[in-house]
Write an enzyme that holds these catalytic residues in place. Structure first.
Site, PDB file in Angstrom:
ATOM      1  CE  LYS A 211      47.595  13.945-111.515  1.00  0.00           C
ATOM      2  NZ  LYS A 211      46.945  15.269-111.394  1.00  0.00           N
ATOM      3  CD  GLU A 217      49.534   9.924-126.455  1.00  0.00           C
ATOM      4  OE1 GLU A 217      49.086  10.759-127.245  1.00  0.00           O
ATOM      5  OE2 GLU A 217      49.045   9.746-125.306  1.00  0.00           O
ATOM      6  N   GLY A 283      50.151  18.629-114.869  1.00  0.00           N
ATOM      7  CA  GLY A 283      51.267  17.915-115.484  1.00  0.00           C
ATOM      8  C   GLY A 283      52.461  18.791-115.774  1.00  0.00           C
ATOM      9  NE  ARG A 284      49.844  24.216-118.096  1.00  0.00           N
ATOM     10  CZ  ARG A 284      48.620  23.694-118.083  1.00  0.00           C
ATOM     11  NH1 ARG A 284      48.452  22.406-118.343  1.00  0.00           N
ATOM     12  NH2 ARG A 284      47.557  24.435-117.832  1.00  0.00           N
ATOM     13  CD  GLU A 369      49.202  21.229-121.721  1.00  0.00           C
ATOM     14  OE1 GLU A 369      49.253  20.442-122.686  1.00  0.00           O
ATOM     15  OE2 GLU A 369      49.556  20.919-120.562  1.00  0.00           O
ATOM     16  CG  HIS A 400      76.385  30.351-136.578  1.00  0.00           C
ATOM     17  ND1 HIS A 400      77.328  30.826-137.469  1.00  0.00           N
ATOM     18  CD2 HIS A 400      76.901  30.583-135.348  1.00  0.00           C
ATOM     19  CE1 HIS A 400      78.360  31.295-136.814  1.00  0.00           C
ATOM     20  NE2 HIS A 400      78.133  31.166-135.511  1.00  0.00           N
ATOM     21  CE  LYS A 524      44.323  13.800-124.499  1.00  0.00           C
ATOM     22  NZ  LYS A 524      44.915  13.676-123.134  1.00  0.00           N
TER      23      LYS A 524
END
Length: 560
Positions: A211, A217, A283-284, A369, A400, A524
């Site tokens: 955005k 990153e 964001g999520r 979050e 399993h 961060k």
């Protein structure tokens, strides 16, 4: 709208739930035997989702008390406030309008918030995304050699990655033939290196999703991808080794999802090829915004519209259905019941659909979050436990691996089982329908978790007495079963919206702001402060604590 949340623990419903819990003895075997209508009474429908709540640890009294709790914490008003665009994200003073992203263009009354026609804004961006998607899919958009795009690489992190990659994996049967999506998120350079390995630079399109166009990153990976593109195009003779040729290559092989048009242009991307979204989209919660551009290319505008239609169906159910019939409300309240009254710490999501293999990872960000908070929305400490650790893997793989703990461990782990009736890839093994075998496991697991196996039943099988105890299953392990006719774009949208609203309900009960994420900021910030020390700056290294300094010194001594 007040920013002071109602303290759930001070309500009469909470007091009565506490008393109810003190006398509560789960007995799913007994409850089912005594009540032939339990399943019918505790099964709900939302959109195309068939949701069986009957194997949860609740009685009619439990359910009534939980619904009363929702009333007493003012959930109805908070739902209305969210859909109306009130600034319920109080720490950032923002509206929370991801639900507006999927309002149909024919909505009767326009949604106007803070002076903006939200519907017009959303439809304008969607039209731009869809036009671009059509251009890529139809071959009108080409790279510098006029070759059509065959691979789209989405560069993002967090919600700019988890949503698109999950949805792409879930909807692979709907992806246009000849198109492939790849995703880069981790700043570990191996992620980018492995993602672009084997790609043809002349047919590769990169989407940089950030955005602010400043995410460390994402922009690091974008620069690495740009350098790879230049190097590869020059190596195959597709462009000359000049600044002008490089600039043209970026303009044809990179687009952005961002509102920072100046930064987009400085990178070399034509601002006309930037797709924006708004600060009221977290964001999520953004996979159905322009962040989903890569998905729109993959499944096409019609598929993406179907995706949005699924979201909207659940939104309308959540907004209008009475709480006793409201699936997201009931599932959110059940999670509160397990966390705050039955001491559950985790929640498993177990899709019996391989295409949903990234769905649990997606839900980890959405839920943890959002609700991993220890402060209420007015800045006061929370008054009860909040959040759960969400986790899971597809069945039957999980059977399993970790189902042992769910069946016979000492921890209470509520679990959601998800399955579809019609597989995308039906196969037979001789005379056996493999999907039927697959779903037999789905049905068996929730049955085993609910009803278990008594010592007498184990003995009746001829088991030696000394190992009877090891083969007893206590049962009373709660599950919710969610089924749909098939995993379509609409059904995926319904599943995502279901969990978005479950998360919202829990946040309202706990009195927290589910839409900020300040907890991700400190690490961060410190990373940027520590970076000079990692690069060998002794003054910066000397400022670190003993443990951090020792770790950095080990790195510096052992880096080859």
């Amino acid at each position: 709208m007040t920013t002071t949340p109602i303290d759930a623990t001070a309500t009469s419903a909470w007091r009565d739930l506490t008393a109810h819990r003190s006398a509560f003895e789960p007995d799913l075997r007994g409850w089912f035997a005594a009540d032939l209508e339990r399943t019918a009474r505790l099964t709900r429908t939302v959109g195309e989702l068939h949701v069986d709540l009957s194997k949860n640890l609740l009685t009619d009294e439990t359910l009534d008390l939980l619904v009363r709790l929702a009333d007493e914490v003012g959930l109805a008003g908070r739902i209305t406030a969210m859909f109306a665009g009130e600034h319920i994200n109080v720490t950032e003073d923002r509206a929370v309008l991801h639900t507006a992203l999927r309002r149909p263009p024919s909505s009767a009354a326009p949604l106007v918030v803070d002076g903006q026609d939200i519907d017009a804004d959303v439809q304008s961006v969607l039209a731009k995304v869809f036009a671009f998607a059509d251009a890529v899919r139809g071959g009108a958009w080409t790279g510098v050699t006029d070759a059509r795009v065959t691979t789209v690489v989405n560069i993002g992190i967090g919600g700019s990655d988890l949503g698109p990659v999950m949805a792409y994996e879930a909807l692979k049967p709907y992806v246009q033939d000849g198109l492939e999506l790849r995703f880069v998120s981790n700043i570990d350079p191996t992620d980018l290196a492995e993602t672009v390995k084997g790609l043809d630079p002349t047919t590769t399109l990169f989407i940089v999703a950030s955005k602010t166009f400043g995410t460390l990153e994402t922009l690091t990976n974008a620069r690495l991808a740009r350098a790879w593109l230049w190097q590869q195009l020059i190596a195959v003779g597709a462009i000359e080794d000049t600044d002008a040729a490089r600039q043209q290559a970026v303009a044809r092989h990179f687009v952005a999802v961002s509102t920072a048009l100046d930064k987009v242009a400085a990178f070399g991307i034509d601002p006309a090829n930037a797709f924006g979204f708004w600060d009221w989209v977290g964001g999520r919660y953004s996979v159905d915004s322009a962040i989903g551009t890569s998905l729109a290319i993959a499944i096409g505008p019609d598929g993406f519209r179907d995706f949005l239609t699924g979201f909207h169906a659940v939104d309308e159910h959540f907004r209008t259905a009475p709480f006793a019939q409201n699936v997201p409300v009931l599932m959110g309240l059940l999670n509160v019941w397990y966390v705050n009254f039955l001491d559950a710490h985790t929640h498993a999501v177990l899709p019996y659909a391989q295409y949903l293999h990234r769905f649990p990872a997606y839900l980890q960000q959405l839920t943890m979050e959002s609700n991993g908070k220890s402060v209420r929305s007015n800045g006061t400490p929370v008054t009860t436990a909040t959040g759960e650790v969400f986790w899971g893997e597809p069945g039957t793989n999980g059977q399993h691996a970790f189902y042992q703990l769910i069946h016979q461990g000492t921890r209470l782990i509520p679990a959601d089982f998800i399955a579809v009736a019609t597989p995308a890839r039906p196969l037979r093994d001789g005379d056996a329908d493999v999907h039927e075998l697959f779903l037999a496991n789905f049905f068996a697991q929730t049955k085993a978790l609910a009803f278990g196996k008594t010592a007498d039943e184990v003995r009746a099988e001829g088991t030696a007495e000394e190992i009877v105890a090891a083969r007893v299953f206590s049962g009373n392990r709660p599950t919710t079963s969610i089924m749909a006719p098939a995993l379509t774009p609409s059904v995926l949208g319904q599943l995502i919206a279901l969990y978005e609203h479950i998360t919202f309900v829990q946040g309202i009960v706990w009195g927290i702001d589910s839409f900020d994420q300040w907890g991700v900021e400190l690490g961060k910030k410190l990373a940027m402060e520590i970076a000079p020390a990692v690069a060998g700056d002794t003054a910066s290294l000397d400022q670190q604590d003993a443990s951090t300094r020792g770790l950095i010194e080990y790195y510096l001594a052992n880096r080859r």
